[in-house]
Design an enzyme around this catalytic site. Structure first.
Site, PDB file in Angstrom:
ATOM      1  N   ASP A   1      -8.852   4.059   4.765  1.00  7.45           N
ATOM      2  CA  ASP A   1      -7.689   4.458   3.980  1.00  7.45           C
ATOM      3  C   ASP A   1      -8.166   5.263   2.775  1.00  7.45           C
ATOM      4  OD1 ASP A   1      -4.939   4.346   2.904  1.00  7.45           O
ATOM      5  OD2 ASP A   1      -5.831   2.962   1.447  1.00  7.45           O
TER       6      ASP A   1
ATOM      7  N   ASP B   1      -6.081   6.245  -0.673  1.00  8.94           N
ATOM      8  CA  ASP B   1      -5.678   5.792  -2.007  1.00  8.94           C
ATOM      9  C   ASP B   1      -5.904   4.295  -2.186  1.00  8.94           C
ATOM     10  OD1 ASP B   1      -4.843   8.394  -2.647  1.00  8.94           O
ATOM     11  OD2 ASP B   1      -2.906   8.049  -1.692  1.00  8.94           O
TER      12      ASP B   1
ATOM     13  N   CYS C   1      -0.566  11.719   7.337  1.00  4.23           N
ATOM     14  CA  CYS C   1       0.836  11.794   7.735  1.00  4.23           C
ATOM     15  C   CYS C   1       1.650  12.307   6.550  1.00  4.23           C
ATOM     16  CB  CYS C   1       1.345  10.417   8.164  1.00  4.23           C
ATOM     17  SG  CYS C   1       3.143  10.349   8.352  1.00  4.23           S
TER      18      CYS C   1
ATOM     19  N   HIS D   1       4.975  12.469   6.393  1.00  2.00           N
ATOM     20  CA  HIS D   1       6.376  12.061   6.553  1.00  2.00           C
ATOM     21  C   HIS D   1       6.770  10.887   5.654  1.00  2.00           C
ATOM     22  CE1 HIS D   1       5.019  13.663  10.608  1.00  2.00           C
ATOM     23  NE2 HIS D   1       5.832  14.580  10.136  1.00  2.00           N
TER      24      HIS D   1
ATOM     25  N   LYS E   1       1.265   5.191   9.069  1.00  2.00           N
ATOM     26  CA  LYS E   1       0.837   3.793   9.166  1.00  2.00           C
ATOM     27  C   LYS E   1       1.974   2.875   8.728  1.00  2.00           C
ATOM     28  CE  LYS E   1      -2.638   4.582   6.415  1.00  2.00           C
ATOM     29  NZ  LYS E   1      -3.846   4.457   5.545  1.00  2.00           N
TER      30      LYS E   1
ATOM     31  N   ASP F   1      -6.618  -1.072   1.860  1.00  2.00           N
ATOM     32  CA  ASP F   1      -6.269  -1.970   0.756  1.00  2.00           C
ATOM     33  C   ASP F   1      -4.853  -2.523   0.860  1.00  2.00           C
ATOM     34  OD1 ASP F   1      -5.057   0.526   0.262  1.00  2.00           O
ATOM     35  OD2 ASP F   1      -4.968   0.118  -1.888  1.00  2.00           O
TER      36      ASP F   1
END
Length: 427
Positions: free
Chosen positions: A261, A263, A342, A344, A365, A390
Site C-alpha cells: 500500500d 499512503d 485506482c 475511482h 481495494k 495499514d
C-alpha cells in the site's frame, strides 16, 4: 576495453570475462537460443580474436554466428551502417551485461507498436547516475477505465542533465531496431558530421534525435539486467547467479511479489496527497524496499487514489507524486518495479469532482482488480506473494486476490514496513 574491471580480468575483452564458469557472452547467447533467436552477428574489435576463437561459427552452442570486425572504433552504432545483412528488424545487445530476458515478450511489444526502435527499460538502484526514459502519460482509454501506457518515449534524460522528480525508468542498453531508423538517421547524420562520417553513437546520434518521430518506445521489465563493468557489480551478479535469482527473474517463469500500500505504509499521510512536495517516505521504507529488491520478490505498489475522482488531483499531478517517491527511493538505492492505482470513488458531492470516475469499479481495494492486472503483466503467482498495508481494506484486498498472506501494520509507523518485510524474507 574494460578499464574499470581490470582487477577481475585484464587479459580478455569484457564479454569474455568468466562468471560462474562461463563467459558473460556465452550466457547471453544461451538466453537468446532459449527464445529461439539463433542467427547472431558479433561485432568485435579489441582482442576480438579471443571471442571468435572461442565461439567459432556457433555450431557448438546451437546457434549460427558470423562476425563483423572493426579495424578502428566506430562508436556504439557505426558498425550497424556497414552491415548489409540488417534488412529486417534486429535485436541489439551490449556484450558485457548479465541478462536473462524473455525476448519473445519484447518482440511482441515491438511488433504491436510498429516501432522504429523499442528500448528495454528497467528500474535500478542508481537512477541518479543513469540515463532515464520519459514516456507519455495518457488518460484512461474509456470513461471509468485505468490509465493506459503505450511506452512512447517523449524525452531522454542523460545523467549529466539537471532533473527534478523522475520515474526510475533506466535505459538498459537492449534494443530492437528497424532498418528504417538507420535510413532516417543517415539523412541527417553525415551532413552534420563530415569529419567522422562512420563513427556513430547509438544514443546521441541515432535514438535521441528520432524521439520526435513518435516511433521510439520503452519496454518496461523487472527482469535481470546488470552491467558488470565494475568489480562491485561483477561480484553482486556472481552471487545472483549462484542463488538462481538471475534466471528466476525471467518473465517466462512465475514471479512472486510483495504488494505494498502507499499512503501510511510507504509515505506519511494526514489526509490525501495532492502535491509532490507532500510525499515524504516513512522511516525505514527505503531499507525495506531495498531488501525486497535483493530478495527476488517484485516490489509493487497497489494504491487507491480517489483524489482523481474527487477532482482534487490530476493524473499529471499524481504522476509527479509518484516520481517524487521513486526519486527518493532511488537516492537510497531502492526501487519499486511497478505502481498500480485506482482513480475511482463512488461517493459524490465534491466540488470539481469528475463524474466519469464515480463508478463501482473492480480495481478499488478491497477488490482485487489491481492485483490481477499486475499478475497478468508480470506473470505473478499470487499464491506465493504477500500484501502489506495499514488498513483492513488492504488486508481484505490481498485476501480477495488470493495472496499467501496479508500483513497489517500501523499507519505512519517508523520501520513498520521494514519489520513486515523482514518477517516475510526471513521465512
Amino acid at each position: 576495453m574494460g578499464t574499470r574491471i581490470l582487477s577481475v580480468a585484464n587479459d580478455v575483452p569484457k564479454p569474455m570475462i568468466n562468471i560462474c564458469g562461463k563467459p558473460i557472452l556465452q550466457r547471453q547467447i544461451e538466453n537468446l537460443k532459449a527464445c529461439g533467436l539463433t542467427d547472431i552477428t558479433l561485432v568485435i574489435g579489441h582482442l576480438g580474436n579471443v571471442i571468435s576463437d572461442f565461439f567459432g561459427d556457433g555450431s557448438e552452442f546451437g546457434v549460427n554466428i558470423s562476425y563483423f570486425v572493426e579495424d578502428h572504433p566506430l562508436g556504439t552504432a557505426g558498425a550497424l551502417f556497414k552491415m548489409p545483412q540488417l534488412t529486417d528488424d534486429f535485436l541489439l545487445l551490449c556484450g558485457d551485461t548479465i541478462i536473462d530476458v524473455d525476448f519473445n515478450r519484447f518482440i511482441a511489444f515491438h511488433r504491436e507498436r510498429k516501432a522504429w526502435a523499442s528500448l528495454v527499460a528497467h528500474p535500478n538502484g542508481h537512477p541518479f547516475d543513469s540515463s532515464l526514459l520519459v514516456t507519455e502519460i495518457l488518460p484512461p482509454a474509456q470513461p471509468g477505465g485505468l490509465p493506459v501506457g503505450t511506452g512512447r518515449v517523449v524525452r531522454w534524460i542523460t545523467k549529466e542533465e539537471e532533473r527534478s522528480y523522475y520515474k526510475n525508468r533506466v535505459n538498459a542498453g537492449i534494443e530492437i531496431i528497424s532498418p528504417q531508423l538507420l535510413r532516417e538517421t543517415m539523412k541527417t547524420f553525415v551532413p552534420r558530421h563530415p569529419e567522422t562520417p562512420d563513427k556513430i553513437d547509438l544514443d546521441r546520434d541515432v535514438l535521441k534525435p528520432n524521439i520526435q518521430s513518435g516511433r521510439i518506445f520503452a519496454y518496461d521489465t523487472p527482469e535481470y539486467i546488470k552491467d558488470v563493468g565494475t568489480p562491485d557489480r561483477f561480484y553482486e551478479a556472481e552471487n545472483d547467479i549462484k542463488s538462481e535469482k538471475v534466471h528466476a527473474r525471467n518473465l517466462s517463469n512465475p514471479q512472486k511479489a510483495i504488494f505494498i500500500d502507499r499512503d501510511g505504509t510507504l509515505n506519511t499521510t494526514d489526509g490525501f496527497l495532492t502535491q509532490p512536495e507532500q510525499m515524504q517516505l516513512i522511516e525505514g521504507v527505503p531499507e525495506a524496499v531495498k531488501m525486497i529488491n535483493k530478495s527476488g520478490y517484485l516490489a509493487i505498489v497497489i494504491t487507491n487514489q480517489p483524489v482523481i475522482a474527487r477532482g482534487e488531483c490530476t493524473f499529471e499531478q499524481l504522476n509527479l507524486i509518484h516520481e517524487k517517491m521513486e526519486m527518493e527511493l532511488g537516492l537510497h538505492g531502492a526501487f519499486v518495479d511497478a505502481i498500480y492505482y485506482c482513480p475511482h470513488h463512488t461517493d459524490r458531492g465534491f466540488e470539481g469532482e469528475r463524474v466519469e470516475y464515480k463508478i463501482n469499479c473492480d480495481c478499488r481495494k478491497p477488490k482485487a482488480g489491481l492485483f490481477l492486472r499486475a499478475a497478468k503483466d508480470f506473470n505473478i503467482d499470487l499464491s506465493q506473494s504477500y500484501m502489506i498495508g495499514d488498513s483492513n481494506r488492504d488486508v481484505r484486498a490481498g485476501d480477495n486476490a488470493g495472496v499467501k498472506a496479508s500483513i497489517l501494520i500501523e499507519q505512519n509507523k517508523p520501520n513498520g514496513l521494514l519489520r513486515a518485510v523482514e518477517s516475510i524474507i526471513g521465512n
